[in-house]
Design a protein around this motif. Sequence first.
Motif, PDB file in Angstrom:
ATOM      1  N   ASP A  71      98.454  -7.897   0.084  1.00  0.00           N
ATOM      2  CA  ASP A  71      98.858  -8.930  -0.304  1.00  0.00           C
ATOM      3  C   ASP A  71      97.174  -9.148  -0.780  1.00  0.00           C
ATOM      4  OD1 ASP A  71     101.260  -8.751  -0.333  1.00  0.00           O
ATOM      5  OD2 ASP A  71     100.463 -10.324   2.067  1.00  0.00           O
ATOM      6  N   GLY A  72      96.114  -7.682  -1.437  1.00  0.00           N
ATOM      7  CA  GLY A  72      94.957  -8.925  -2.032  1.00  0.00           C
ATOM      8  C   GLY A  72      93.747  -8.456  -0.879  1.00  0.00           C
ATOM      9  N   VAL A  73      94.023  -9.192   0.294  1.00  0.00           N
ATOM     10  CA  VAL A  73      92.766  -9.112   1.318  1.00  0.00           C
ATOM     11  C   VAL A  73      93.034  -7.844   1.766  1.00  0.00           C
ATOM     12  CG1 VAL A  73      92.172  -9.482   3.877  1.00  0.00           C
ATOM     13  CG2 VAL A  73      93.938 -11.225   1.475  1.00  0.00           C
ATOM     14  N   VAL A  74      91.497  -7.280   1.591  1.00  0.00           N
ATOM     15  CA  VAL A  74      91.081  -5.480   2.446  1.00  0.00           C
ATOM     16  C   VAL A  74      91.184  -6.366   3.852  1.00  0.00           C
ATOM     17  CG1 VAL A  74      89.867  -3.902   2.153  1.00  0.00           C
ATOM     18  CG2 VAL A  74      90.522  -4.957  -0.171  1.00  0.00           C
ATOM     19  N   HIS A  75      91.980  -5.148   4.248  1.00  0.00           N
ATOM     20  CA  HIS A  75      92.000  -4.744   6.048  1.00  0.00           C
ATOM     21  C   HIS A  75      90.692  -4.420   6.742  1.00  0.00           C
ATOM     22  CE1 HIS A  75      94.458  -8.436   6.519  1.00  0.00           C
ATOM     23  NE2 HIS A  75      94.952  -7.759   4.922  1.00  0.00           N
ATOM     24  N   GLU A  76      90.223  -4.100   7.099  1.00  0.00           N
ATOM     25  CA  GLU A  76      88.880  -2.829   7.569  1.00  0.00           C
ATOM     26  C   GLU A  76      89.354  -2.788   9.217  1.00  0.00           C
ATOM     27  OE1 GLU A  76      85.016  -3.453   7.407  1.00  0.00           O
ATOM     28  OE2 GLU A  76      84.474  -0.975   7.567  1.00  0.00           O
TER      29      GLU A  76
ATOM     30  N   ILE B 231      99.957  -3.283  16.787  1.00  0.00           N
ATOM     31  CA  ILE B 231      99.642  -1.974  16.091  1.00  0.00           C
ATOM     32  C   ILE B 231      99.561  -1.053  17.215  1.00  0.00           C
ATOM     33  CG2 ILE B 231      97.292  -0.699  15.308  1.00  0.00           C
ATOM     34  CD1 ILE B 231      96.558  -3.385  13.654  1.00  0.00           C
ATOM     35  N   TYR B 232      98.935  -1.280  18.525  1.00  0.00           N
ATOM     36  CA  TYR B 232      98.559  -0.113  19.476  1.00  0.00           C
ATOM     37  C   TYR B 232     100.093   0.686  19.431  1.00  0.00           C
ATOM     38  CZ  TYR B 232      93.671   0.647  19.390  1.00  0.00           C
ATOM     39  OH  TYR B 232      92.563   0.461  19.302  1.00  0.00           O
ATOM     40  N   ARG B 233     101.360  -1.021  19.259  1.00  0.00           N
ATOM     41  CA  ARG B 233     102.879   0.179  20.226  1.00  0.00           C
ATOM     42  C   ARG B 233     103.164   1.405  19.024  1.00  0.00           C
ATOM     43  NH1 ARG B 233     103.581  -5.328  22.390  1.00  0.00           N
ATOM     44  NH2 ARG B 233     103.716  -6.216  20.566  1.00  0.00           N
ATOM     45  N   MET B 234     102.555   0.548  17.868  1.00  0.00           N
ATOM     46  CA  MET B 234     103.031   0.698  17.101  1.00  0.00           C
ATOM     47  C   MET B 234     102.239   2.969  16.442  1.00  0.00           C
ATOM     48  SD  MET B 234     105.095   1.362  13.622  1.00  0.00           S
ATOM     49  CE  MET B 234     105.657   0.871  13.110  1.00  0.00           C
ATOM     50  N   LEU B 235     101.539   2.725  17.453  1.00  0.00           N
ATOM     51  CA  LEU B 235     100.959   3.903  17.609  1.00  0.00           C
ATOM     52  C   LEU B 235     101.187   4.528  18.740  1.00  0.00           C
ATOM     53  CD1 LEU B 235      96.905   3.660  17.198  1.00  0.00           C
ATOM     54  CD2 LEU B 235      98.771   4.736  15.518  1.00  0.00           C
TER      55      LEU B 235
ATOM     56  N   GLN C  96      92.396   7.178  17.926  1.00  0.00           N
ATOM     57  CA  GLN C  96      92.309   5.996  17.788  1.00  0.00           C
ATOM     58  C   GLN C  96      91.464   5.842  16.314  1.00  0.00           C
ATOM     59  OE1 GLN C  96      90.899   3.454  20.900  1.00  0.00           O
ATOM     60  NE2 GLN C  96      91.841   4.475  22.636  1.00  0.00           N
ATOM     61  N   HIS C  97      91.829   6.626  15.676  1.00  0.00           N
ATOM     62  CA  HIS C  97      91.245   6.346  15.231  1.00  0.00           C
ATOM     63  C   HIS C  97      91.239   6.060  13.674  1.00  0.00           C
ATOM     64  CE1 HIS C  97      89.039  11.608  14.898  1.00  0.00           C
ATOM     65  NE2 HIS C  97      88.296  10.303  15.224  1.00  0.00           N
ATOM     66  N   SER C  98      90.027   5.571  12.986  1.00  0.00           N
ATOM     67  CA  SER C  98      90.305   4.234  12.319  1.00  0.00           C
ATOM     68  C   SER C  98      91.342   4.753  11.460  1.00  0.00           C
ATOM     69  CB  SER C  98      89.353   3.968  10.994  1.00  0.00           C
ATOM     70  OG  SER C  98      88.999   4.909  10.847  1.00  0.00           O
ATOM     71  N   GLU C  99      91.491   5.453  10.589  1.00  0.00           N
ATOM     72  CA  GLU C  99      92.677   5.613  10.130  1.00  0.00           C
ATOM     73  C   GLU C  99      94.299   5.702  10.307  1.00  0.00           C
ATOM     74  OE1 GLU C  99      90.630   7.839  10.386  1.00  0.00           O
ATOM     75  OE2 GLU C  99      90.868  10.359   9.450  1.00  0.00           O
ATOM     76  N   LYS C 100      93.948   5.939  11.768  1.00  0.00           N
ATOM     77  CA  LYS C 100      95.698   5.905  11.781  1.00  0.00           C
ATOM     78  C   LYS C 100      96.350   3.885  12.127  1.00  0.00           C
ATOM     79  CE  LYS C 100      96.216  10.439  15.269  1.00  0.00           C
ATOM     80  NZ  LYS C 100      94.402  11.087  15.398  1.00  0.00           N
ATOM     81  N   LEU C 101      94.603   3.440  12.984  1.00  0.00           N
ATOM     82  CA  LEU C 101      95.244   2.375  13.153  1.00  0.00           C
ATOM     83  C   LEU C 101      95.636   1.556  11.260  1.00  0.00           C
ATOM     84  CD1 LEU C 101      91.747   1.235  15.464  1.00  0.00           C
ATOM     85  CD2 LEU C 101      93.941   1.734  15.897  1.00  0.00           C
ATOM     86  N   ALA C 102      94.909   2.154  10.465  1.00  0.00           N
ATOM     87  CA  ALA C 102      95.080   1.159   9.801  1.00  0.00           C
ATOM     88  C   ALA C 102      96.803   1.348   9.094  1.00  0.00           C
ATOM     89  CB  ALA C 102      94.135   1.767   8.062  1.00  0.00           C
ATOM     90  N   LEU C 103      96.608   2.918   9.553  1.00  0.00           N
ATOM     91  CA  LEU C 103      98.324   3.373   8.937  1.00  0.00           C
ATOM     92  C   LEU C 103      99.934   2.999   9.539  1.00  0.00           C
ATOM     93  CD1 LEU C 103     100.071   5.935   8.362  1.00  0.00           C
ATOM     94  CD2 LEU C 103      99.753   6.608   9.849  1.00  0.00           C
ATOM     95  N   ALA C 104      99.053   1.917  11.237  1.00  0.00           N
ATOM     96  CA  ALA C 104      99.888   1.800  11.878  1.00  0.00           C
ATOM     97  C   ALA C 104     100.166   0.449  11.076  1.00  0.00           C
ATOM     98  CB  ALA C 104      99.598   1.732  13.290  1.00  0.00           C
ATOM     99  N   PHE C 105      98.887  -0.375  11.097  1.00  0.00           N
ATOM    100  CA  PHE C 105      98.818  -1.536  10.512  1.00  0.00           C
ATOM    101  C   PHE C 105      99.951  -1.469   9.506  1.00  0.00           C
ATOM    102  CE2 PHE C 105      96.936  -4.397   7.140  1.00  0.00           C
ATOM    103  CZ  PHE C 105      97.415  -5.825   8.403  1.00  0.00           C
TER     104      PHE C 105
ATOM    105  N   LEU D 208     103.039  -1.797   9.614  1.00  0.00           N
ATOM    106  CA  LEU D 208     104.123  -3.219  10.207  1.00  0.00           C
ATOM    107  C   LEU D 208     104.058  -3.837   9.466  1.00  0.00           C
ATOM    108  CD1 LEU D 208     101.468  -3.137  13.111  1.00  0.00           C
ATOM    109  CD2 LEU D 208     104.419  -3.453  13.430  1.00  0.00           C
ATOM    110  N   ASN D 209     103.777  -3.894   8.090  1.00  0.00           N
ATOM    111  CA  ASN D 209     102.805  -4.622   7.237  1.00  0.00           C
ATOM    112  C   ASN D 209     103.832  -4.718   5.886  1.00  0.00           C
ATOM    113  OD1 ASN D 209     102.047  -7.648   9.117  1.00  0.00           O
ATOM    114  ND2 ASN D 209     100.282  -5.209   8.887  1.00  0.00           N
ATOM    115  N   THR D 210     104.557  -3.176   5.711  1.00  0.00           N
ATOM    116  CA  THR D 210     104.952  -3.690   4.729  1.00  0.00           C
ATOM    117  C   THR D 210     106.018  -3.383   4.508  1.00  0.00           C
ATOM    118  OG1 THR D 210     103.861  -0.727   4.266  1.00  0.00           O
ATOM    119  CG2 THR D 210     102.959  -3.062   3.331  1.00  0.00           C
TER     120      THR D 210
END
Length: 606
Positions: free
Chosen positions: A480-485, A499-503, A537-546, A549-551
């Motif tokens: 939604d137009g916000v960049v999450h890092e 996020i970790y549950r999703m992982l 716990q690599h960052s791209e996996k966290l972003a993927l899980a996020f 979850l949110n889309t």
Amino acid sequence: MRPRKKTFFSIAFARNLTVSSRQNSKSNPKFPSSSPTPSPPGLNHLKRDHAKLLRSGEILDTIAAGKLISDIAFSGAANLGYARSLFAWIQSPLNTFMWNSLIRGYAHGDDPREAISLYRQMLANGYLPNNYTFPFILKACTRINDPRVGLGVHGTLIRHGFEDFDPFIQTSLVNFYASCGSIEVAQKLFDRSPQRDVTSWNALIKAYIGCCRFSDAIRVFRLMQDRSNARADEITMLGVVSACAHLGALDMGKWVHAYVDRSRMRLTRNLGTALINMYARCGEIESASFLFREMKDKDIRTWSVMIGGFALNGLANEALDLFSEMQSAGVKPDSVTLTGVLSACSHAGLVQEGMKLFDEMRDLFLVEPTIEHYGCVVDLLGRAGELEEALALIKRMSLKPDVMLWGALLVACRVHKNVEIGEMVAKEMLVLDSQNAGAHVFLSNVYAATGKWDLVEQVRSLMKEQKIRKPPGSSSIELDGVVHEFLSGDTSHPQSDQIYRMLNEIRRRAGLIGHRPATGGVPFDIDEEDKEVCITQHSEKLALAFGLLNTEEGTVIRIVKNLRICEDCHSVMQLVSEVFDRIVVVRDRNRFHHFKNGSCSCRNYW
DNA sequence: ATAGGGTTAG
């Protein structure tokens, strides 16, 4: 200029010119104006004006003489010597305007240091700088690589009472501080600026882009929309679009494109090119290509951006076809174009095509290979496993290899798990840059993988001692137009637990179809990232899980990573694209990976 | 008489 038309004065002055101008010093000293080298543009006209003033005696008039100096000094860098000798010749009193004119000329010319030396002479001779002087001199200060001079100028302008009231000076200061990396100071000066028009805002946006704070650049743009009357113009949009491109923020980029249409801003060649680049760097290569075909007048940048865009997205054939089309259209490729074409070859493993292009560069395209081109070719050979050949190329080139070039070979050594060359390359890198984190991490990982634990300890403690830290893996995803890092091992996000549950869920479902993590038990493990953070716990996996979850189902998940994607993440992405039936698009440091139905557009070649 | 902001790259 035809010889018959020459006046006495212009000949006299042309002689004078040879004394002071570097450009003409090699031509015939007696008759420089008849030398075969063409005069700089507009010079003849200026000489005529000069002659006229001499004939009429008006040259003694301060205003007329000043105007002439100004015209000559700003007619091109090649004429600066001419302006300066006229300045030296003037009998009537000099004035600040004349000094300003010369300083302006040098500030924009090839030798900005000369502007500073003139400014010092000006002060030493008792002339007072005015509000026009400071933008010129600060321009020169941003172009030399020495903040001290600009700091001194800032001090002088405060002493003369010019701070905090002139928007031009204020914007010049913003640019100067941004150019030497002091974004905080730049922001403070912007805040204190009395009037903020579109140019002030543009300068601040550029300042944030200059230090890679792209989200902040966009935030400034939003502030400009909400809190000021300044209307965004083409230059604003160029900055904002560039920020979106860097971030891979597609939604924002699309919004900006729509904004350009809505505000009936003309889609100029520059803006069109910037938008093509944005779409390509967001992985929307079809939109990029569509816009490219729409654009009527293209320049070399437009072509280069499109070719580079295909390369980035792994579409080597499209890049090569467009390269031919460009030549058929009569556009001569430049250094950047060739970088794009070579990187296309490298990403697709087209070794022969790439080497052929590289060999032809100089003779066929008249482009001298730079270290960047060598970088592409080392990448091309290295990725294809021809490490010896890549090394030989570096050894026989006439340019001095830099850390980046060795780094390209190091990456290849890591991919192909070549310890011997890799160790040698890492050591070469440390000679050039003893603080290089990548080389240290490589060595430590190599020693760990080969069981040389004493050496691991040695490298580790050295890194700790010198506070060498590899920049952590970071991935961003726009929602939604916000960049999450996300950083590797990040637990700071409000949704972290989910996020970790999703992982875990991803791992469980991947395990069901036979996936095992690509490390732990793997005897040879020399990834780009530090081993301190578990690869799960690599960052791209966290972003993927996020993202999952949110889309909504069916939404494309787009991730941008600052380092190269690791092998385990790559295979997890493939699995998710199949098991969760999602298209996942990852832009890593090097290129795009489009995951769909269990496979990746890079065909596992990266 | 004079001024500040510009897109591409491994």
